[in-house]
Design an enzyme around this catalytic site. Structure first.
Site, PDB file in Angstrom:
ATOM      1  N   GLU A  27       0.834  -1.214   0.000  1.00 35.83           N
ATOM      2  CA  GLU A  27       0.000   0.000   0.000  1.00 35.83           C
ATOM      3  C   GLU A  27       0.865   1.261   0.000  1.00 35.83           C
ATOM      4  OE1 GLU A  27      -2.793  -0.711  -0.879  1.00 35.83           O
ATOM      5  OE2 GLU A  27      -2.935  -2.777  -0.167  1.00 35.83           O
ATOM      6  N   TYR A  51      -1.439  -7.989 -11.050  1.00 36.84           N
ATOM      7  CA  TYR A  51      -0.410  -7.897 -10.007  1.00 36.84           C
ATOM      8  C   TYR A  51       0.827  -8.706 -10.388  1.00 36.84           C
ATOM      9  CZ  TYR A  51      -4.069  -6.181  -6.780  1.00 36.84           C
ATOM     10  OH  TYR A  51      -5.067  -5.470  -6.170  1.00 36.84           O
TER      11      TYR A  51
HETATM   12  N1  BES Z   1      -5.947  -0.962  -4.529  1.00 40.10           N
HETATM   13  C1  BES Z   1      -5.960  -2.314  -4.109  1.00 40.10           C
HETATM   14  C2  BES Z   1      -7.313  -2.781  -3.631  1.00 40.10           C
HETATM   15  C3  BES Z   1      -8.400  -2.677  -4.686  1.00 40.10           C
HETATM   16  C4  BES Z   1      -8.238  -3.275  -5.926  1.00 40.10           C
HETATM   17  C5  BES Z   1      -9.581  -2.023  -4.415  1.00 40.10           C
HETATM   18  C6  BES Z   1      -9.245  -3.174  -6.886  1.00 40.10           C
HETATM   19  C7  BES Z   1     -10.583  -1.917  -5.366  1.00 40.10           C
HETATM   20  C8  BES Z   1     -10.417  -2.495  -6.609  1.00 40.10           C
HETATM   21  C9  BES Z   1      -4.929  -2.552  -3.011  1.00 40.10           C
HETATM   22  O1  BES Z   1      -3.746  -1.841  -3.186  1.00 40.10           O
HETATM   23  C10 BES Z   1      -4.523  -3.993  -3.066  1.00 40.10           C
HETATM   24  O2  BES Z   1      -3.970  -4.387  -4.044  1.00 40.10           O
HETATM   25  N2  BES Z   1      -4.797  -4.736  -2.011  1.00 40.10           N
HETATM   26  C11 BES Z   1      -4.409  -6.105  -1.910  1.00 40.10           C
HETATM   27  C12 BES Z   1      -3.154  -6.179  -1.101  1.00 40.10           C
HETATM   28  C13 BES Z   1      -2.224  -7.278  -1.402  1.00 40.10           C
HETATM   29  C14 BES Z   1      -1.952  -7.507  -2.843  1.00 40.10           C
HETATM   30  C15 BES Z   1      -0.920  -7.095  -0.640  1.00 40.10           C
HETATM   31  C16 BES Z   1      -5.526  -6.856  -1.217  1.00 40.10           C
HETATM   32  O3  BES Z   1      -6.442  -6.212  -0.702  1.00 40.10           O
HETATM   33  O4  BES Z   1      -5.529  -8.072  -1.219  1.00 40.10           O
HETATM   34 ZN    ZN Z   2      -2.548  -2.670  -4.804  1.00 36.13          ZN
END
Ligand code: BES
Ligand code: ZN
Length: 588
Positions: free
Chosen positions: A283, A370
């Site tokens: 984050e 990702y």
């Molecule tokens: N920005 C994302 C969460 C998100 C993605 C919200 C798509 C709405 C739509 C956040 O940075 C994220 O990737 N969170 C991951 C964390 C992990 C990859 C370390 C999660 O929530 O699993």
């Molecule tokens: Zn993210």
């Protein structure tokens, strides 16, 4: 450059919103926000302005003391209602008075019983990707950036926090003011209201959480300041002044959300082990990759998440060491291959960019952005060497800071700065084609291999011993659970639960994989525990594999819908919608 964005009704060529001054009154009885918002545009506009909105109750619109008229016309389940603001006459400012709907998609109103303390209500927002429009009419597109100020009125026992700088407001005053001097896209607007305590972690970092859990949270994330220093070495100076975090109730559907200056976090990351600090690294990295350099449209989502996962892994390499880094990478690669296999080799969902994929809706393949995104950047790094790539990273951040960038725009920059990448890496294939290229440098890890050996032995009939697994790294345990075949004897489920100490470790990541195996393996007595888990953890990433297993296994299939109905009220509306969709798709 203006990119056509299918997720917005707005048309930034009409002129862009530059700044908004908000007055927000938080009404916990009615579950609404009463808002007065004054908008500044980047140029005077005459005629009609198109804005995004979702169930906004508009009461008044004016420009320079002249009343404006409006019409909500195009209406779509996902896009919301297009708001036509009419009668502008060379105006570069206008004011709207409205309130949100209790069904606003971005706002989650939690009852006291759904919080750690149990005494006060809790409100939190989640705007990514297209939900800001349910809080205020806007050009809800990541290519439009604005600054803002906000005066927030809350019940006096509570505190308001925003993804912005707090300029005024004391505990007990019921009045808090904020300003956001750095321009943000609408999806990074964020607000939280509740009974919060604060702990300082370092000169620029701190954590907000309910008093009951704030000390545990402060301990868990105590290394944040050190992480920031490493992030700055890799990505350049941190341009958002402070980095604080807010711990949310368990219903929060994600691990974390990179709201600028104030990351929102799941409480399920507080393990008492500092075992999920890579979540913070992720984050925090978004403060550059995503928040400074933003995807032009949600079709370019991989630019946000692939770059962030790349940065996260580089920082992890330094903070946790090469072994841990390689292990994460190997685990993620195996996960990615599993996802691609399930989606099908030709699925557009396995492309980094495809006009045919909807990154926000495809929860089951979201990891492509990702992990494949990260792996592509690693290929680029290998092609030119780390030293040159590091220079490129800093130049990239500086060149596009506070801007939005498309996939094409990024590749143009890559070509201009590191042309030799294109001779060595099949960029076209990586970005625009499904699956993984054959010459991918697949990550290797001896810690991961150790687990693969244990899995191999298990297949041959030899279960691992307690001694063998007791010092495993968190990602080794995850790799083991990930690698077990879906169906194993019930007795082995019990054995693994015991030797892996799952109950004591209480790690949602473990339970998510483990319960899915139990369900598939006909371990029917596990169901009450599965239900308890599903009612206490909101993170979608953890819930989905279990629901998928339930749907595809005969004994549990018919129980999936009733179970969901029983735990539903514990969950976020986004989660409810997604799981409901998953069940409907399965004919349940
Ligand atoms: N920005 C994302 C969460 C998100 C993605 C919200 C798509 C709405 C739509 C956040 O940075 C994220 O990737 N969170 C991951 C964390 C992990 C990859 C370390 C999660 O929530 O699993
Ligand atoms: Zn993210």
């Amino acid at each position: 450059m203006t990119t056509k964005d299918p997720t917005t009704y707005s048309d930034p060529t009409q002129g862009k919103i530059k700044h908004i001054d908000f007055k927000i009154k938080v009404d916990f009885d009615k579950h609404i926000l009463d808002i007065e918002a004054t908008y500044q545009l980047d140029k005077p506009i005459s005629g009609t302005l198109f804005l995004d909105s979702y169930k906004i109750n508009l009461k008044q619109a004016q420009a320079n003391d002249r009343a404006l008229t409006w019409e909500f016309d195009l209406d779509d389940e996902v896009l919301g209602q297009r708001l036509q603001l009419q009668g502008l006459d060379n105006d570069s400012s206008f004011k709207l008075v409205f309130h949100t709907s209790p069904e606003a998609r971005a706002l989650q109103w939690m009852k006291p019983s759904q919080t750690a303390g149990g005494e006060h209500p809790f409100l939190y927002s989640q705007c990514q990707a297209t939900h800001a429009r349910s809080i205020f009419p806007c050009q809800d597109a990541p290519s439009v950036r604005f600054t803002y100020s906000a005066e927030v009125e809350v019940p006096s026992a509570l505190r308001a926090v925003m993804a912005a700088e707090q300029v005024d407001g004391d505990e007990g005053s019921g009045r808090f003011t904020f300003k956001m001097p750095q321009p943000i896209p609408s999806y990074l607007f964020a607000l939280g209201v509740g009974n919060f305590a604060f702990r300082e972690l370092g000169p620029r970092t701190g954590i907000y959480a309910e008093p009951e859990i704030v000390d545990a949270a402060a301990w868990e994330f105590a290394e944040t300041e050190a992480t920031m220093k490493e992030a700055e070495k890799l990505l350049g100076p941190y341009l958002w002044d402070r980095y604080d975090m807010l711990v949310l109730p368990p219903s929060f559907p994600f691990g974390g959300m990179e709201n600028p200056r104030l990351t929102f976090l799941t409480p399920t990351a507080i393990l008492g082990t500092r075992g999920q600090t890579s979540l913070i690294t992720h984050e925090l990295a978004h403060a550059w990759t995503g928040n400074l350099v933003t995807n032009a449209t949600w079709q370019d989502f991989w630019l946000n998440e692939g770059w962030t996962t790349y940065a996260e892994s580089r920082i992890t390499e330094i903070l946790e060491g090469r072994d841990a880094h390689d292990l994460h990478a190997a685990y993620n690669a195996a996960d990615l291959l599993k996802i691609m296999k399930r989606a099908g080799v030709d699925s557009p969902a396995t492309c980094l960019y495809s006009p045919d994929k909807n990154p926000e809706e495809d929860v089951s393949t979201i990891a492509v952005a990702y992990q494949k995104g990260r792996d592509f950047l690693v290929e680029c790094e290998i092609a030119v060497g780390r030293e040159r790539f590091d220079v490129f990273i800093q130049k990239y951040m500086k060149s596009f800071q506070f801007q939005s960038l498309s996939t094409e725009g990024f590749l143009d920059f890559l070509k201009a700065e590191l042309p030799d990448v294109f001779g060595k890496v099949n960029v076209q294939k990586w970005v625009y084609e499904p699956g993984m290229p054959d010459d991918w440098h697949k990550p290797h890890s001896h810690l991961f291999e150790e687990v693969q050996k244990a899995l191999e032995n298990y297949k041959q009939g030899k279960r691992p011993s307690r001694e063998q697994v007791q010092d495993w790294h968190r990602y080794q345990t995850l790799s083991f659970l990930q690698g077990l075949s879906n169906v194993i004897p019930v007795d082995d489920c019990k054995y693994f639960e015991d030797i892996l100490d799952l109950e004591k470790k209480n790690d949602g990541g473990f339970f998510s994989l483990f319960f899915a195996i139990c369900v598939a393996s006909n371990y029917q007595e596990i169901l009450p525990r599965v239900e308890k888990f599903m009612g206490s953890v909101g993170r979608m990433l953890y819930l989905f594999p279990i629901f998928r297993a339930m749907i595809t296994t005969e004994w549990s299939r018919e129980q999936a819908r009733p179970l969901f109905e029983r735990v539903k009220e514990k969950h976020h509306q986004i989660t409810i919608k997604r799981i409901d969709g998953l069940l409907k798709q399965a004919g349940l």
